[in-house]
Design a protein around this motif. Structure first.
Motif, short mmCIF file in Angstrom:
data_model
loop_
_atom_site.label_atom_id
_atom_site.label_comp_id
_atom_site.label_asym_id
_atom_site.label_seq_id
_atom_site.Cartn_x
_atom_site.Cartn_y
_atom_site.Cartn_z
N GLU A 176 0.90 -1.32 0.18
CA GLU A 176 -0.11 0.04 0.03
C GLU A 176 0.76 1.30 -0.11
N ARG A 177 2.18 1.15 0.55
CA ARG A 177 3.18 2.34 0.40
C ARG A 177 4.05 2.20 -0.56
N GLY A 178 3.53 1.40 -1.78
CA GLY A 178 4.53 1.48 -3.01
C GLY A 178 5.64 0.59 -2.69
N ILE A 179 5.73 -0.18 -1.77
CA ILE A 179 6.92 -1.05 -1.46
C ILE A 179 6.69 -2.57 -1.77
N PRO A 236 1.47 -0.44 12.07
CA PRO A 236 2.08 0.63 11.13
C PRO A 236 3.41 0.93 11.51
N ASP A 237 3.60 0.95 12.79
CA ASP A 237 5.18 1.30 13.16
C ASP A 237 6.22 0.54 12.70
N ALA A 238 5.88 -0.66 12.72
CA ALA A 238 6.68 -1.71 12.24
C ALA A 238 7.03 -1.65 10.60
N ALA A 239 5.88 -1.30 9.95
CA ALA A 239 5.94 -1.06 8.53
C ALA A 239 6.72 0.24 8.04
N GLU A 240 6.49 1.24 9.01
CA GLU A 240 7.52 2.35 8.82
C GLU A 240 8.87 2.10 9.03
N ALA A 241 9.22 1.43 10.00
CA ALA A 241 10.62 1.23 10.15
C ALA A 241 11.11 0.40 8.93
N VAL A 289 14.04 0.41 3.53
CA VAL A 289 13.96 0.30 1.89
C VAL A 289 14.41 1.38 1.27
N ARG A 290 13.92 2.86 1.96
CA ARG A 290 14.09 4.00 1.34
C ARG A 290 15.24 4.65 1.55
N GLU A 291 16.08 4.42 2.72
CA GLU A 291 17.09 5.08 3.06
C GLU A 291 18.22 3.92 3.29
N PRO A 292 19.10 3.80 2.23
CA PRO A 292 20.03 2.74 1.84
C PRO A 292 21.13 3.05 3.16
#
Length: 729
Positions: free
Chosen positions: A227-230, A341-346, A351-354
């Motif tokens: 849902e977040r495009g990942i 949702p917090d775990a998904a954010e982590a 993914v987005r911050e190598p």
């Protein structure tokens, strides 16, 4: 070790199912084998898979005992052993082939073994499933743990926090508790680089599936990330799904999610540990996220360490233990309330911050290097060497054991030495504990004097006088003199011709003994007090470098008032300085409190602490007790401001903990301690301490102090010297 120690290992663990406790059994056997211990692993249940057994069955000195197949049970029952059955089986095995140590895991199991009493003094109990907060430590739990501590040779604690918590609540655990953290094996294969993640991004979880481990919510992560495009997928390894009465629907829901009901989840089932590591190594991010109810746990996740050994970054809760392991700025802690949702954010951040993912991977890798299987085997070797020392060469030539008698009214300075003497092959040790300085059972003392080849009398008091007059012809008599005895008449009453050696704890008091008594110099020797450097070497807590410590403040010649002078001078420039005092209050010693001058001294000191503005809230009086190692974690500088001492153990104990000693020049101090630690007065002492106010210079000085005390006063070194004296004269 003079011979190969023999161990029985049993855990309340089903080795058909892979979880942390099963991995513990495997790792413990591997480490014991590498440490040179003959080890029998006793199975709780019939093993239907060799995933955990096969890698250890062929190790040197390792045997796997299968009670259900080896006819060790009274009935042909395939159910896992109950604690009662396990106790019977282990006792049978011990009768046929006695063990030196019994390594157990599981509080219920250990409680049963202690109740039976067969293995008292040989139990090495690995404790995790015990109360880990004051609210959980009921009086019944405390009584149970006290009985376990008293019956055990050693208590194995997974983390320093757990060890310190146990020692605080169960004083009997002090001195018996050893650090035994999880052990992570070398992967045995080339770990792939993780700088370029897969597409889809691969998450991995290995271990048991349980509600508090958030394993069911984890299976929703791929869909939530989509849902977040990942694009992401979750790989799971394990075959143990908990049945939790508080969550009756969990088991079925978990099984469905692993069986394909949850999109993006690939379940690999139960796998050998090596294969589970291969699967994890081919992923991009490990999951160690749990229910926040576990945040207060004093245990360490083996999963995090295994992922770290594979250079995998891990998403996990922010807890004090995890901050200590990975740093407060670890980038992949689950934010907020650690919900799904917090775990998904982590995960999304990884993914987005190598750069965050690579930093986290490096932190996890560095942490895992502290918990290798090689390190575990070295720890076990050290523990076994101390528990089972080599037989002295002089004893091997004897036709029977050397009989050693020990007598005295107060043996507290001999405790660890007595443990060492009892552990030495070829020595038989008996005690004559006098109930008071001049009170004993003459018949029992006479029996011991007639039996012993060597008599050791602690304190040159009435006991030394008595044994010098009742020495058996052909035996040897050793008397240890501390300090206060020289001010009494007892040394003059001792028949020095019957004494073979007088042991003093410092060169200064050896000279004073010669001067006061006129005894021959050839009979007087110096053996310092021992320091259990292994027990005291523990990590400091934050802010320790601004805390002074004093151990024992009675009688007044200990000079608490001068310690207060030092504190006041430091706080005049920096209010971060505090003083902790660990001591019985002087009014608990009748022989001190009956003296008016002693009362006046403490009245003045305590009134000053209450009224001086600079001292407000700066002095803490801690409970007297054996938990000195735990207490010293909070102390950065140990003070010795006494008018006189024979040795003063406190600075040495502080040094072993990494604290910096600070002494005033009492007579003989410079013949025991490095002159750099000795200062002319309170003002000079305060100035020297202030110069070490920043962490790095303080830490460097503490390391030097720790090295010095290991070289001069370690228990191992002092025990060897005493052993030579006993067996060789």
């Amino acid at each position: 070790m003079s011979r190969t120690p023999r161990a029985l290992v049993y855990g309340d663990v089903d080795l058909n199912l892979i979880d942390g406790s099963a991995v513990w059994a495997q790792s413990t056997v591997e480490a014991l084998s590498a440490a040179g211990c003959a080890t029998r692993l006793v199975l709780k249940a019939p093993v239907r898979t060799g995933r955990l057994i096969d890698p250890i069955a062929g190790l040197p000195g390792v045997a796997v005992v299968r009670p259900h197949e080896d006819r060790l049970l009274s009935s042909a029952d395939d159910r896992p052993l109950s604690p009662v059955q396990a106790s019977r089986v282990l006792a049978l095995l011990d009768q046929d082939d006695p063990c030196d140590l019994l390594v157990l895991r599981g509080r219920r199991l250990v409680t049963r073994m202690v109740a039976d009493g067969h293995f008292d003094g040989r139990i090495w109990a690995y404790l995790t499933d015990i109360p880990q907060s004051p609210a959980e430590m009921t009086e019944q739990a405390r009584e149970d743990l006290t009985r376990i501590a008293e019956a055990s040779a050693r208590l194995l604690c997974q983390t320093e926090e757990l060890r310190c918590f146990l020692e605080t609540w169960v004083p009997e655990a002090c001195g018996r508790s050893l650090l035994s953290p999880p052990a992570v094996p070398d992967p045995g294969f080339t770990v792939p680089e993780h700088d370029r993640p897969h597409d889809p991004f691969r998450l991995v979880y290995t271990g048991k599936f349980a509600p508090r481990w958030n394993t069911l919510p984890m299976t929703r992560l791929p869909a939530l990330l989509a849902e977040r495009g990942i694009r992401a997928e979750l790989h799971t390894v394990g075959d143990k799904i908990h049945h939790d009465p508080a969550h009756p629907d969990f088991r079925a829901a978990m099984a469905r999610a692993l069986d394909g009901a949850a999109p993006g989840v690939t379940h690999h089932g139960g796998q050998p540990r090596a294969e589970a590591m291969r699967i994890a190594a081919d992923c991009d991010l490990g999951l160690g996220w749990r229910d926040t109810v576990l945040d207060a746990s004093l245990e360490l996740s083996t999963k995090v360490l295994e992922f770290g050994a594979l250079a995998l970054p891990v998403v996990l809760n922010r807890t004090p233990a995890h901050e200590a392991l990975l740093g407060e700025d670890y980038p992949l802690f689950v934010p907020g309330r650690a919900e799904l949702p917090d775990a998904a954010e982590a995960v999304a951040r990884a993914v987005r911050e190598p750069e965050s993912r690579l930093l986290a991977a490096d932190r996890c890798r560095q942490a895992a290097r502290q918990y290798t299987l090689r390190g575990a085997s070295e720890r076990w070797r050290t523990h076994l060497d101390r528990a089972f020392p080599s037989m002295p060469a002089a004893v091997t030539r004897r036709s029977r054991p050397l009989r050693v008698g020990v007598a005295g009214h107060d043996l507290k300075f001999l405790t660890r030495l007595l443990d060492h003497f009892r552990a030495l092959p070829g020595l038989e040790v008996r005690l004559d504990s006098w109930p008071a300085l001049a009170r004993h059972d003459p018949a029992a003392s006479r029996e011991l004097a007639d039996w012993a080849d060597v008599m050791v009398v602690e304190w040159c008091g009435p006991a030394a006088v008595w044994f010098s007059r009742h020495k058996r012809r052909g035996s040897r008599l050793i008397v240890r003199l501390h300090r206060f005895e020289l001010d009494a008449d007892w040394p003059r009453q001792v028949d020095i011709d019957a004494v073979d050696r007088v042991v003093c704890v410092s060169p200064y008091y050896a000279r004073r003994t010669r001067e006061v008594t006129g005894w021959p110099e050839s009979k007087i020797t110096v053996i310092p007090n021992w320091v259990d450097t292994g027990q005291l070497d523990r990590p400091k807590t934050p802010g320790a470098h601004f805390r002074l410590g004093m151990i024992g403040i009675a009688p007044s010649r200990k000079r608490l008032d001068l310690g207060i002078d030092v504190l006041e001078k430091l706080r005049a420039h920096d209010r971060r300085w505090h003083l902790s005092v660990k001591s019985k209050p002087p009014w608990e010693y009748w022989w001190i409190w009956n003296k008016p001058e002693e009362r006046e001294h403490y009245d003045a000191v305590l009134r000053r602490i209450q009224t001086a503005p600079l001292l407000e809230g700066a002095v803490v009086f801690d409970t007297f007790g054996p938990d000195v190692a735990n207490w010293l974690r909070r102390v950065g500088h140990v003070l010795s401001t006494s008018d006189d001492e024979s040795f003063h153990l406190s600075p040495a104990e502080g040094m072993a903990s990494g604290a910096v000693p600070a002494l005033l020049p009492w007579p003989g101090a410079d013949e025991i301690y490095d002159r750099r630690w000795i200062h002319d007065g309170p003002e000079a002492m305060a100035e020297a301490i202030a110069e070490l106010g920043e962490p790095e210079p303080w830490r460097s000085a503490g390391e030097l102090a720790r090295t010095q005390v290991r070289q001069e006063f370690s228990l191992e070194r002092v025990a060897r010297t005493w052993t030579d004296l006993l067996v060789s004269g």
